[in-house]
Design a protein around this motif. Structure first.
Motif, PDB file in Angstrom:
ATOM      1  N   GLY A   1       4.162  26.382 -18.971  1.00 31.00           N
ATOM      2  CA  GLY A   1       3.155  26.828 -17.979  1.00 31.00           C
ATOM      3  C   GLY A   1       3.365  26.406 -16.616  1.00 31.00           C
ATOM      4  O   GLY A   1       2.603  26.527 -15.887  1.00 31.00           O
TER       5      GLY A   1
ATOM      6  N   CYS B   1       3.096  34.743 -13.104  1.00 32.28           N
ATOM      7  CA  CYS B   1       2.114  33.849 -13.892  1.00 32.28           C
ATOM      8  C   CYS B   1       3.111  33.470 -15.144  1.00 32.28           C
ATOM      9  O   CYS B   1       3.722  34.212 -16.102  1.00 32.28           O
ATOM     10  CB  CYS B   1       0.906  34.455 -14.191  1.00 32.28           C
ATOM     11  SG  CYS B   1      -0.065  33.340 -15.448  1.00 32.28           S
TER      12      CYS B   1
ATOM     13  N   LEU C   1       1.878  32.126 -17.760  1.00 33.16           N
ATOM     14  CA  LEU C   1       1.086  32.294 -18.932  1.00 33.16           C
ATOM     15  C   LEU C   1       1.038  33.670 -19.279  1.00 33.16           C
ATOM     16  O   LEU C   1       1.420  34.049 -20.707  1.00 33.16           O
ATOM     17  CB  LEU C   1      -0.095  31.767 -18.568  1.00 33.16           C
ATOM     18  CG  LEU C   1      -0.285  30.212 -18.191  1.00 33.16           C
ATOM     19  CD1 LEU C   1      -1.690  29.994 -17.452  1.00 33.16           C
ATOM     20  CD2 LEU C   1       0.332  29.231 -18.994  1.00 33.16           C
TER      21      LEU C   1
ATOM     22  N   GLU D   1      -6.061  32.338 -14.955  1.00 32.01           N
ATOM     23  CA  GLU D   1      -5.765  31.049 -15.216  1.00 32.01           C
ATOM     24  C   GLU D   1      -4.914  30.057 -14.042  1.00 32.01           C
ATOM     25  O   GLU D   1      -4.391  30.831 -13.455  1.00 32.01           O
ATOM     26  CB  GLU D   1      -4.929  30.720 -16.525  1.00 32.01           C
ATOM     27  CG  GLU D   1      -5.455  31.141 -17.590  1.00 32.01           C
ATOM     28  CD  GLU D   1      -6.510  30.277 -18.105  1.00 32.01           C
ATOM     29  OE1 GLU D   1      -6.386  29.121 -17.905  1.00 32.01           O
ATOM     30  OE2 GLU D   1      -7.587  30.554 -18.659  1.00 32.01           O
TER      31      GLU D   1
ATOM     32  N   PHE E   1      -2.346  27.551 -12.647  1.00 29.20           N
ATOM     33  CA  PHE E   1      -1.298  27.091 -13.062  1.00 29.20           C
ATOM     34  C   PHE E   1      -0.195  26.378 -11.923  1.00 29.20           C
ATOM     35  O   PHE E   1      -0.529  26.553 -10.678  1.00 29.20           O
ATOM     36  CB  PHE E   1      -0.046  28.345 -13.516  1.00 29.20           C
ATOM     37  CG  PHE E   1       0.283  29.029 -12.760  1.00 29.20           C
ATOM     38  CD1 PHE E   1       1.615  29.041 -11.821  1.00 29.20           C
ATOM     39  CD2 PHE E   1      -0.439  30.364 -12.434  1.00 29.20           C
ATOM     40  CE1 PHE E   1       1.962  30.064 -11.021  1.00 29.20           C
ATOM     41  CE2 PHE E   1      -0.154  31.309 -11.653  1.00 29.20           C
ATOM     42  CZ  PHE E   1       1.069  31.288 -10.977  1.00 29.20           C
TER      43      PHE E   1
END
Length: 152
Positions: free
Chosen positions: A101, A114, A116, A144, A146
């Protein structure tokens, strides 16, 4: 009969970075050299930056791993020049960072996607992340946050 240099590298490849435990100190690129002279082993380590607080733990973990393998005469040398660079991360290490991640470093100055959801719609939140070598980013697609491992 002494231990082989290849055996030492194999042992070190199982020593995790204390801040990012999914990557070994070998794949992080901080192990600069291994010298074996009979039963004496010298490991040269370059910190990711000069004030890296994890260096004491890395040295202790290296010593512990080698001692556990029956290698008792170990010295760990710190080498600060040339300075560590993200170019020293292995391809395996970069893949491990992303799977964990953390977006791996790129010369372009920001994450490609990203880690994720793999969206390319990312934006920097802060130049400062969970450790000094990381920046905080956010994905506009999955929303999200990160870490991005900064290029050095």
């Amino acid at each position: 009969m002494g231990v082989s240099e290849a055996k030492i590298w194999d042992i070190l490849d199982k020593v995790p970075d204390p801040e990012i435990p999914v990557i070994s100190v070998v794949d992080l690129g901080v192990i600069r050299a291994v010298n074996v002279n009979g039963h004496r082993v010298e490991v040269t380590v370059t910190p990711t930056y000069s004030g890296c607080p994890a260096m004491a733990v890395i040295a202790m973990d290296i010593d512990t791993a080698l001692s556990s393998a029956g290698i008792g005469d170990v010295s760990i040398k710190t080498q600060i020049a040339p300075p560590w660079t993200t170019d020293w991360l292995s391809a395996k290490g970069r893949a491990q960072l992303e799977a964990y991640g953390i977006a791996p470093p790129r010369e372009a100055g920001g994450p490609e996607r990203c880690p994720l959801c793999k969206s390319t719609q990312v934006q920097k939140v802060s130049q400062f992340g969970s450790t000094p070598c990381k920046a905080q980013w956010r994905c506009a697609a999955c929303l999200e946050p990160f870490d991005y491992f900064k290029c050095i």
